[in-house]
Design a protein around this motif. Structure first.
Motif, short mmCIF file in Angstrom:
data_model
loop_
_atom_site.label_atom_id
_atom_site.label_comp_id
_atom_site.label_asym_id
_atom_site.label_seq_id
_atom_site.Cartn_x
_atom_site.Cartn_y
_atom_site.Cartn_z
N TYR A 1 -15.89 6.85 14.49
CA TYR A 1 -16.82 6.33 13.50
C TYR A 1 -16.32 6.70 12.11
O TYR A 1 -15.66 7.73 11.93
N LEU A 2 -16.65 5.85 11.16
CA LEU A 2 -16.26 6.06 9.77
C LEU A 2 -17.51 6.21 8.92
O LEU A 2 -18.39 5.35 8.93
N GLY A 3 -17.60 7.35 8.22
CA GLY A 3 -18.73 7.57 7.33
C GLY A 3 -18.33 7.38 5.88
O GLY A 3 -17.22 7.77 5.48
N HIS A 4 -19.20 6.76 5.09
CA HIS A 4 -18.92 6.53 3.68
C HIS A 4 -20.04 7.13 2.85
O HIS A 4 -21.18 6.66 2.88
N VAL A 5 -19.72 8.19 2.13
CA VAL A 5 -20.69 8.86 1.25
C VAL A 5 -20.39 8.44 -0.18
O VAL A 5 -19.28 8.66 -0.68
N VAL A 6 -21.37 7.85 -0.83
CA VAL A 6 -21.22 7.43 -2.23
C VAL A 6 -22.00 8.40 -3.11
O VAL A 6 -23.20 8.61 -2.90
N SER B 1 -25.68 6.82 -1.53
CA SER B 1 -25.86 6.19 -0.22
C SER B 1 -24.93 6.82 0.81
O SER B 1 -23.92 7.43 0.46
N ILE B 2 -25.32 6.68 2.07
CA ILE B 2 -24.49 7.12 3.19
C ILE B 2 -24.52 6.01 4.22
O ILE B 2 -25.60 5.61 4.69
N GLU B 3 -23.36 5.51 4.57
CA GLU B 3 -23.25 4.45 5.57
C GLU B 3 -22.26 4.88 6.65
O GLU B 3 -21.30 5.60 6.38
N PHE B 4 -22.50 4.40 7.86
CA PHE B 4 -21.60 4.69 8.97
C PHE B 4 -21.18 3.39 9.65
O PHE B 4 -21.97 2.43 9.73
N TYR B 5 -19.94 3.38 10.12
CA TYR B 5 -19.39 2.20 10.77
C TYR B 5 -18.68 2.60 12.05
O TYR B 5 -18.04 3.65 12.12
N GLU B 6 -18.80 1.74 13.05
CA GLU B 6 -18.09 1.98 14.30
C GLU B 6 -16.72 1.33 14.21
O GLU B 6 -16.59 0.13 13.96
N VAL B 7 -15.68 2.13 14.41
CA VAL B 7 -14.31 1.64 14.29
C VAL B 7 -13.87 1.09 15.64
O VAL B 7 -13.27 1.79 16.46
N THR B 8 -14.19 -0.16 15.88
CA THR B 8 -13.85 -0.82 17.13
C THR B 8 -12.41 -1.33 17.09
O THR B 8 -11.72 -1.19 16.07
N GLU B 9 -11.97 -1.97 18.16
CA GLU B 9 -10.61 -2.50 18.22
C GLU B 9 -10.35 -3.54 17.14
O GLU B 9 -9.26 -3.63 16.59
N ASP B 10 -11.39 -4.35 16.83
CA ASP B 10 -11.19 -5.41 15.85
C ASP B 10 -11.61 -5.00 14.43
O ASP B 10 -11.64 -5.83 13.53
N PHE B 11 -11.91 -3.73 14.23
CA PHE B 11 -12.23 -3.22 12.89
C PHE B 11 -10.99 -3.40 12.00
O PHE B 11 -9.86 -3.15 12.46
N PRO B 12 -11.16 -3.81 10.74
CA PRO B 12 -9.98 -3.99 9.87
C PRO B 12 -9.30 -2.66 9.55
O PRO B 12 -9.81 -1.85 8.79
N LYS B 13 -8.14 -2.44 10.14
CA LYS B 13 -7.46 -1.16 9.99
C LYS B 13 -5.97 -1.33 10.25
O LYS B 13 -5.54 -2.30 10.90
#
Length: 334
Positions: A216-221, A279-291
């Motif tokens: 998972y990827l967390g983004h703290v602003v 803000s704090i947002e979280f994202y699931e880094v799946t196979e098709d996540f842009p990376k």
């Protein structure tokens, strides 16, 4: 969990030593290719850990002394044909960071499936700690490292609020330079912190940072553009977390903060640099996540740095409650 086993062993040894001079040891119930022991040296009240090696591996190890700790090797084989390697706290002021160092090195020993591999990994990790402790006295956090630490502490505070245990605290691996900032069995979390004026872009610093399963990827602003009583500095966050910790967790947390490059004695230097959490947002880094990862680029390409547009990953978002539940093992609402 290794940290918890160590702390309990040291507590037991303190009670059993009865202030008698000598070295007292207890075997740790750790799954490892070699026997591992926690120890206490009296009357100096210095902790240590030890492990046994066969004669064929002795040449890999050298007695040495570094900032805060010392590596010792027994002169003779014991009755079963083993030498003993001991890593000993040499100055009591390094207790907190030695606790982190011990947990980290024992984790390395227990993660390998052969003696040879375990010892090679151990020696490499020991070199990391020697270099870190040598540089730590003269080095301060850069601005980027400061806001990065602020973001990690912000997330840690939320995790600790849900479950103030050693188990949760031990998931914080960012200070140790591990692959991701928070690591649980079968689950990892990487934290990125941005200033409000640059909130639309996430900076990824390598081809390994978004690599892995169940990531998972967390983004703290955060924002430093206005004053508010709710704004916090790094010392404020540290103090908030310390109030929620158990007695056993406190020393480990201090050691982790120091390992992150933060000097407790210089806390006032950071006191006036306060931020609001926008803000704090979280994202699931799946196979098709842009990376970009090692497996989808030419192996001759390395040290990749790139940016992700936050607007393009909204479909991968997961809730704060869901992420905290997965990281702490505590159901929301309990």
């Amino acid at each position: 969990m290794i940290t918890e086993l160590l702390i309990k062993a040291y507590q037991t040894l303190h009670l059993e030593s009865n202030k008698i001079n000598g070295v007292f040891e207890i075997r740790l119930p750790i799954e490892s290719t070699v026997p591992v022991y926690a120890g206490l040296e009296m009357p100096n009240d210095l902790i240590r850990f030890s492990f046994l090696i066969l004669e064929q591996f002795k040449a890999l190890f050298n007695p040495s002394q570094s900032e805060g700790f010392e590596v010792k090797i027994s002169d003779e084989l014991d009755q079963f044909g083993f030498y003993k390697v001991s890593v000993v706290l040499s100055e009591s002021s390094y207790y907190e960071i030695f606790l982190v160092l011990s947990s980290d090195l024992l984790e390395v020993l227990s993660s390998a499936d052969t003696d040879q591999k375990a010892f090679e990994m151990f020696i490499n990790r020991m070199d990391h700690w020697r270099d870190f402790l040598k540089l730590s006295r003269s080095r301060s956090l850069s601005f980027e490292e400061e806001i990065g630490l602020f973001g990690e502490l912000t997330i840690l505070e939320k995790l600790i609020t849900r479950n103030p245990s050693l188990d949760v605290l031990s998931t914080w691996k960012g200070p140790l330079g591990k692959s991701h900032d928070f690591i649980r069995p079968n689950l990892s979390l990487e934290i990125k912190t941005s200033l409000f004026k640059k909130k639309s872009l996430l900076s990824i610093s390598s081809e390994f940072q978004l690599d892995g399963k169940n990531l998972y990827l967390g983004h703290v602003v955060i924002d430093d553009s206005f004053d508010s009583p709710k704004n916090k500095s790094i010392p404020d966050l540290i103090e908030d977390i310390e109030k929620k910790l158990t007695e056993d967790s406190f020393s480990l947390f201090r050691g982790l903060v120091i390992s992150a490059g933060y000097k407790i004695e210089e806390s006032e230097k950071y006191r006036n640099r306060k931020y609001s959490t926008s803000s704090i947002e979280f994202y699931e880094v799946t196979e098709d996540f842009p990376k970009i990862t090692q497996k989808n680029i030419n192996p001759k390409i390395c040290e990749v740095r790139y940016k992700i547009n936050v607007g393009g990953i909204v479909n991968y978002a997961v809730s704060l409650d869901k992420l905290i539940e997965r990281m702490t093992g505590a159901e929301i609402g309990t």
